[in-house]
Design an enzyme around this catalytic site. Structure first.
Site, PDB file in Angstrom:
ATOM      1  N   LYS A 186      -7.946   3.277   8.345  1.00 24.33           N
ATOM      2  CA  LYS A 186      -8.212   4.629   8.863  1.00 24.33           C
ATOM      3  C   LYS A 186      -9.697   4.984   8.733  1.00 24.33           C
ATOM      4  O   LYS A 186     -10.054   6.149   8.495  1.00 24.33           O
ATOM      5  CB  LYS A 186      -7.330   5.671   8.157  1.00 24.33           C
ATOM      6  N   HIS A 234       7.274   2.657  -2.074  1.00 23.20           N
ATOM      7  CA  HIS A 234       7.827   3.566  -3.075  1.00 23.20           C
ATOM      8  C   HIS A 234       8.113   2.874  -4.386  1.00 23.20           C
ATOM      9  O   HIS A 234       8.601   1.755  -4.409  1.00 23.20           O
ATOM     10  CB  HIS A 234       9.137   4.182  -2.563  1.00 23.20           C
ATOM     11  N   SER A 245      40.180 -20.979 -54.494  1.00 22.54           N
ATOM     12  CA  SER A 245      39.427 -19.843 -55.057  1.00 22.54           C
ATOM     13  C   SER A 245      40.326 -18.895 -55.848  1.00 22.54           C
ATOM     14  O   SER A 245      40.641 -17.799 -55.393  1.00 22.54           O
ATOM     15  CB  SER A 245      38.675 -19.094 -53.963  1.00 22.54           C
ATOM     16  N   GLY A 251      -0.591   2.929   6.634  1.00 16.98           N
ATOM     17  CA  GLY A 251      -0.646   2.249   7.914  1.00 16.98           C
ATOM     18  C   GLY A 251      -0.281   0.778   7.862  1.00 16.98           C
ATOM     19  O   GLY A 251      -0.682  -0.021   8.699  1.00 16.98           O
ATOM     20  N   SER A 304       2.792  -0.730   8.206  1.00 20.27           N
ATOM     21  CA  SER A 304       3.640  -1.183   9.305  1.00 20.27           C
ATOM     22  C   SER A 304       2.846  -1.210  10.599  1.00 20.27           C
ATOM     23  O   SER A 304       3.040  -2.085  11.439  1.00 20.27           O
ATOM     24  CB  SER A 304       4.854  -0.269   9.434  1.00 20.27           C
ATOM     25  N   GLY A 352       0.850  -1.188   0.000  1.00 18.32           N
ATOM     26  CA  GLY A 352       0.000   0.000   0.000  1.00 18.32           C
ATOM     27  C   GLY A 352       0.879   1.228   0.000  1.00 18.32           C
ATOM     28  O   GLY A 352       2.100   1.121   0.075  1.00 18.32           O
ATOM     29  N   GLY A 411      48.479 -26.364 -51.372  1.00 15.70           N
ATOM     30  CA  GLY A 411      49.682 -26.624 -50.581  1.00 15.70           C
ATOM     31  C   GLY A 411      50.236 -25.399 -49.888  1.00 15.70           C
ATOM     32  O   GLY A 411      51.276 -25.456 -49.238  1.00 15.70           O
ATOM     33  N   GLY A 425      49.012 -23.882 -47.332  1.00 13.12           N
ATOM     34  CA  GLY A 425      48.847 -23.971 -45.865  1.00 13.12           C
ATOM     35  C   GLY A 425      47.528 -23.393 -45.378  1.00 13.12           C
ATOM     36  O   GLY A 425      47.364 -23.129 -44.194  1.00 13.12           O
ATOM     37  N   LYS A 426      46.565 -23.229 -46.300  1.00 15.19           N
ATOM     38  CA  LYS A 426      45.266 -22.645 -45.938  1.00 15.19           C
ATOM     39  C   LYS A 426      44.561 -23.461 -44.863  1.00 15.19           C
ATOM     40  O   LYS A 426      44.141 -22.944 -43.824  1.00 15.19           O
ATOM     41  CB  LYS A 426      44.341 -22.568 -47.171  1.00 15.19           C
TER      42      LYS A 426
END
Lengths: 304, 637
Positions: B172, B120, B546, B41, B43, B36, B475, B477-478
């Site tokens: 209240k 809050h 390629s 009120g 608490s 609330g 050859g 080394g790729k």
């Protein structure tokens, strides 16, 4: 599926919740430890620990931070329990404090507690590199404890920041930490003092005999009945121990723990007395009385 | 016994006391929250409940009396009950509740855990913490003020957290002369609002927490009110739990292996019942088995139900670990994408696409919020478009996970559908959420409209997608360097894959030869395949001779700028021929391999390659590190 009435009692629910938390610790951390302080809450915690991992042995050790001022019966009880259950028990004493002769009579409650308990605990946690430390604190004990999470984060310096607590939802616990940080874990958060005693009775859990009324030598100081447990207790001029039938609602260092006059010699009598009690259990603790927010302050500094 | 009205305790004589205690052990437990606005009120109400149920002790009361005078918040010298619950120094200083406090009291009929939650907006996350475990909410309203923005926000969080029972405590009432009209107007107002929220039961009670009207018993001041006072209501209210209708849900927390002869699964039953002999399904995976025993230290059980912490053993040795769910009946959902409500709880905003950790029962997974459908203004319930979620904002979101998640919708079971979100750097819990439903591809014809794109797929792997195009002579080394790079990426936790020229020719391109036309088609196929990998968020390493610039250019054009990385593995032909790892140069020289690149088919070296690797000057290890360094520089990893 037919409905079977397996409605759980509040004690069964509390037990299951605590077991769930203990298993989360085992699953989420590398090096957990259970703080064992020998009292009734530790007795319940230890009992739950055995249940949680059965038929396995608990996957982590117990640690007792010994201030060297505990009741002798507590130490005897501690060693017997560890032996009976066949579990690892580590005992840590702040040797530096011992060498400096720190004690409650010479240095007062605050310094003694800080050096022999809080500092000692931090030493032990650092020495073994524990990343999770399980304690038996309950939320009903004290106002700032009522605010603390089940998995409570501690910085690398062991500090608690009450304003920065991790949100904790359902039974999902966040145990993620960086190196050096740790989590304090409180599986008994939702238990009350009455639940503890009812459970001890239901499960027939052994507790230190000091909880039961018996004639004991005590002196009255500042309204508290202090038991003369060994020869280290300096008596004031004219002060002589009297035999009174007393028991303890809470156990700590004997010079700092007030007894209550009582005839309760059995568990049901203890519970009956509790239901009629008009003071809280921490009233017997000398260390809490300094100031209202003292527990919060101590906890921020690393106290359990 | 503790008499709630504060009368003197009347305990049975000692000889009957044990029987009395055993009766008391059988109480059940109700968890509720109070919420609330700031001065409603709340608490005071909790203080009143504690006081009237004699949970306050003399030393606490004397401290309270001292503090009440000290704080001066109660003008007439009465007790300020709120000081009992606001436990943190900062709260007492500021006079507000920051964090949730848990309080405990019991009557003859029930034990209660109360979570007192902050009002809050800035502490909404702490309210959610308290609400997540509550069965019921007591929502306070100041009779003078009626339904406020905060009332609506709290109701919304309450409904989000799955609470279906609300007590509307209109407090209240003494300040409005216990006027029934005021009460009725507020109740009508609220009911209209609550209807849309799925709050099933609203019980309105007129009260004054301060003076004790309608708290423990009917008040003489409200003869027109025929309902129960608050406490008798709380003692008897029956909470329906939707999970009662689900089959077994047993998330495995911990695998219990004391020795080689015992393998059990420890956990808490989230829903349903399990009996010895039941056939169960283990998710994810879907393997079935039978429950051979339900183990506890107090002996084996024949049956166990929701809330019990047990250990199960199964008839078959199947893969079960932490996070698995043992289920029966209609099994839970297993999905990698889901819709959920998320409440953001951190000062740093939640950004879609960022990678977080999700924790749901015993599971944890990497998660990304792939889309915010909308956010909800928690005060007006208005749906708004959003690009991010700020602290305390709530959004309806789609999630993408890095592994299958086992869950049920939150509306069916809280434990199986409620999750938290953890920041992977700070480890803080930054959000929480409730799962609504799985987003399933096969249920969605237009699955691409799930709007998971390659950036998101890549982000969940902690990387950017990329196509690393290794080109060079046979050859050179790729493949050696490419596979070293793949290994390094793998060990860094990145998702990479090598598309090797030879391997592609074994399958995808096995109908192609080595003519220029076939070479182009081969490259096209490889590039298209690589593009799919990039779209999947991967780092794909294409290792192909390629030879032609135009095809490499074509491949570059298939992906977004920055995603194509040309890696020229530069080795002179003489050196390649000397190495000749596959004996191909020898064959070609012998005339057995026509159209061999570098001999009778041309190779066009790259002109502007992103990376040039000189294999004569450096070893493959060093070269692969250069590639990794480049990926780091570019933010790809």
């Amino acid at each position: 599926m037919s409905v079977i009435d397996k409605k759980l009692t509040h004690l069964a629910l509390l037990e299951a919740e605590s077991i769930h938390i203990l298993r989360e610790v085992a699953a989420q951390f590398e090096r957990p430890v259970m703080l064992y302080s020998i009292g009734k809450d530790s007795a319940v915690l230890l009992h739950l620990l055995m249940k949680a991992f059965y038929p396995s042995k608990p996957p982590f050790p117990l640690l007792h931070v010994d201030t060297t001022w505990k009741f002798r019966e507590m130490i005897a009880f501690r060693d017997q329990r560890a032996k009976d259950l066949g579990i690892d028990l580590l005992v840590h004493i702040n040797q530096d404090g011992v060498e400096r002769g720190i004690g409650p009579f010479t240095h007062g409650a605050t310094v003694h507690t800080d050096v022999m308990k809080t500092q000692a605990l931090k030493q032990a946690l650092d020495k073994y590199g524990f990343d999770a430390a399980i304690g038996g604190a309950r939320r009903d004990e004290e106002k700032s404890r009522a605010k603390e999470r089940v998995f409570s984060f501690r910085s690398a310096a062991h500090r608690w920041d009450p304003k920065m607590q991790r949100p904790e939802l359902w039974n999902v616990y966040n145990g993620r930490i960086n190196k050096g940080e740790s989590i304090r874990v409180f599986p008994l958060s939702n238990w009350t003092e009455l639940d503890i005693w009812q459970y001890i009775m239901q499960e027939n859990i052994p507790v230190v005999p000091l909880y039961f009324a018996k004639p004991r030598p005590v002196v009255e100081r500042d309204g508290a009945l202090i038991m003369v447990d060994d020869e280290r207790m300096p008596l004031k001029p004219g002060e002589a121990p009297q035999m009174r039938t007393v028991r303890f609602r809470t156990l700590g260092c004997y010079p700092l723990t007030g007894a209550v006059e009582s005839e309760a010699e059995t568990l049901p009598e203890i519970v009956r007395e509790m239901l009629l009690a008009r003071t809280s259990e921490r009233q017997g603790r000398v260390i809490d009385h300094d100031q209202s927010a003292s527990m919060e302050k101590k906890k921020q500094e690393g106290y359990f | 016994m503790p008499d709630i009205a504060g009368n003197d305790m009347k305990l049975p004589p000692a000889e009957d006391f044990e029987a009395y205690l055993h009766r008391n052990e059988n109480k059940d437990l109700l968890r509720f929250i109070t919420c609330g606005s700031v001065d409603d009120g709340k608490s005071t109400l909790i203080g009143r409940l504690l006081y009237d149920s004699r949970q306050l002790f003399d030393d606490q009361l004397s401290a309270l009396e001292k503090d009440s005078t000290h704080s001066g918040s109660v003008s007439d010298g009465g007790l300020d009950f709120s000081l009992l619950v606001d436990g943190l120094a900062a709260e007492r200083e500021q006079g507000i509740t920051i964090d949730v406090a848990y309080r405990f009291f019991a009557t003859d009929k029930r034990k209660f855990i109360v979570a007192d939650t902050p009002g809050h907006e800035q502490y909404t996350r702490n309210m959610a913490t308290g609400a997540s475990t509550a069965d019921l909410a007591v929502l306070l309203i100041d009779a003078r003020k009626g339904v406020l923005e905060q009332t609506r926000r709290h109701s919304f969080i309450v409904s989000l957290m799955g609470i279906r029972d609300v007590v509307l405590a209109i407090n209240k009432m003494d300040l409005v002369d216990f006027d029934q009209k005021v009460f009725d107007t507020i109740v009508a107002d609220y009911r209209q609002f609550a209807q849309g929220l799925g709050i099933r039961h609203v019980t309105a009670i007129p009260m004054s927490a301060r003076n004790g009207d309608n708290i423990t018993g009917a008040s003489e001041n409200t003869p027109w009110y025929k309902g129960e006072a608050l406490l008798p209501f709380l003692e008897t209210v029956r909470i329906e739990r939707p999970e009662d209708s689900l089959g077994l849900r047993f998330p495995v927390q911990w695998v219990n292996r004391p020795n080689l002869d015992f393998r059990g699964y420890s956990g808490t039953i989230a829903a349903g019942l399990v009996r010895k002999g039941d056939t169960v399904t283990v998710l994810p995976g879907g393997r079935t088995s039978q429950v051979t025993s339900i183990v506890t230290q107090d002996g084996e059980l024949e049956v166990a139900g929701a809330g019990e912490a047990v250990t199960l053993t199964l008839a078959h040795e199947i893969d079960v670990s932490r996070g698995s769910v043992i289920a029966s009946g209609a099994v839970p959902v297993v999905a990698e994408q889901a819709a959920a409500h998320i409440l953001w709880m951190a000062p740093e905003p939640m950004l879609p696409g960022r990678f977080y950790e999700l924790r749901l029962h015993s599971q944890s997974a990497g998660v990304q919020i792939s889309e915010i459908k909308h956010k909800i203004n928690v005060n007006s319930l208005e749906k708004l478009a959003a690009k991010r979620l700020e602290l305390n904002e709530l959004g309806v979101c789609n999630l993408t996970l890095d592994r299958p998640l086992v869950f049920d919708p939150y509306s069916q079971n809280r434990m199986m559908g409620g999750f938290i979100i953890v920041d992977r750097l700070t480890n803080a819990t930054v959000g929480c959420g409730t799962l609504d439903f799985a987003l399933r591809r096969d249920a969605n014809v237009h699955w691409q409209q799930l709007e998971v794109d390659k950036q998101q797929r890549a982000a969940i792997k902690g990387q950017k997608p990329a196509m690393l195009w290794f080109t060079g002579l046979s050859g050179a080394g790729k493949s050696t360097v490419a596979s070293l790079v793949e290994k390094k990426l793998f060990s860094l936790g990145r998702h990479a894959y090598v598309l090797d020229g030879d391997n592609i020719r074994h399958g995808l391109s096995r109908d192609l030869g080595f003519t220029d036309e076939d070479r182009v088609e081969n490259i096209r196929r490889a590039a298209e395949a690589a593009r799919l990998f990039v779209d999947a968020g991967m780092i794909v390493l294409v290792s192909f001779i390629s030879p032609f610039r135009s095809e490499r250019q074509m491949a570059r054009g298939l992906v977004a700028p920055g995603e194509f990385v040309e890696v020229y593995v530069s080795t002179p032909q003489s050196e390649c021929e000397k190495r000749d790892p596959k004996g191909l140069y020898a064959k070609a020289r012998a005339g057995d391999l026509p159209h061999f690149t570098g001999l009778d088919s041309k190779y066009e070296p790259p002109e502007n390659a992103e990376i040039v690797l000189d294999t004569c000057a450096k070893d493959p290890e060093t070269l692969s590190n250069e590639v990794i360094a480049y990926l780091r520089e570019q933010g790809i990893i």
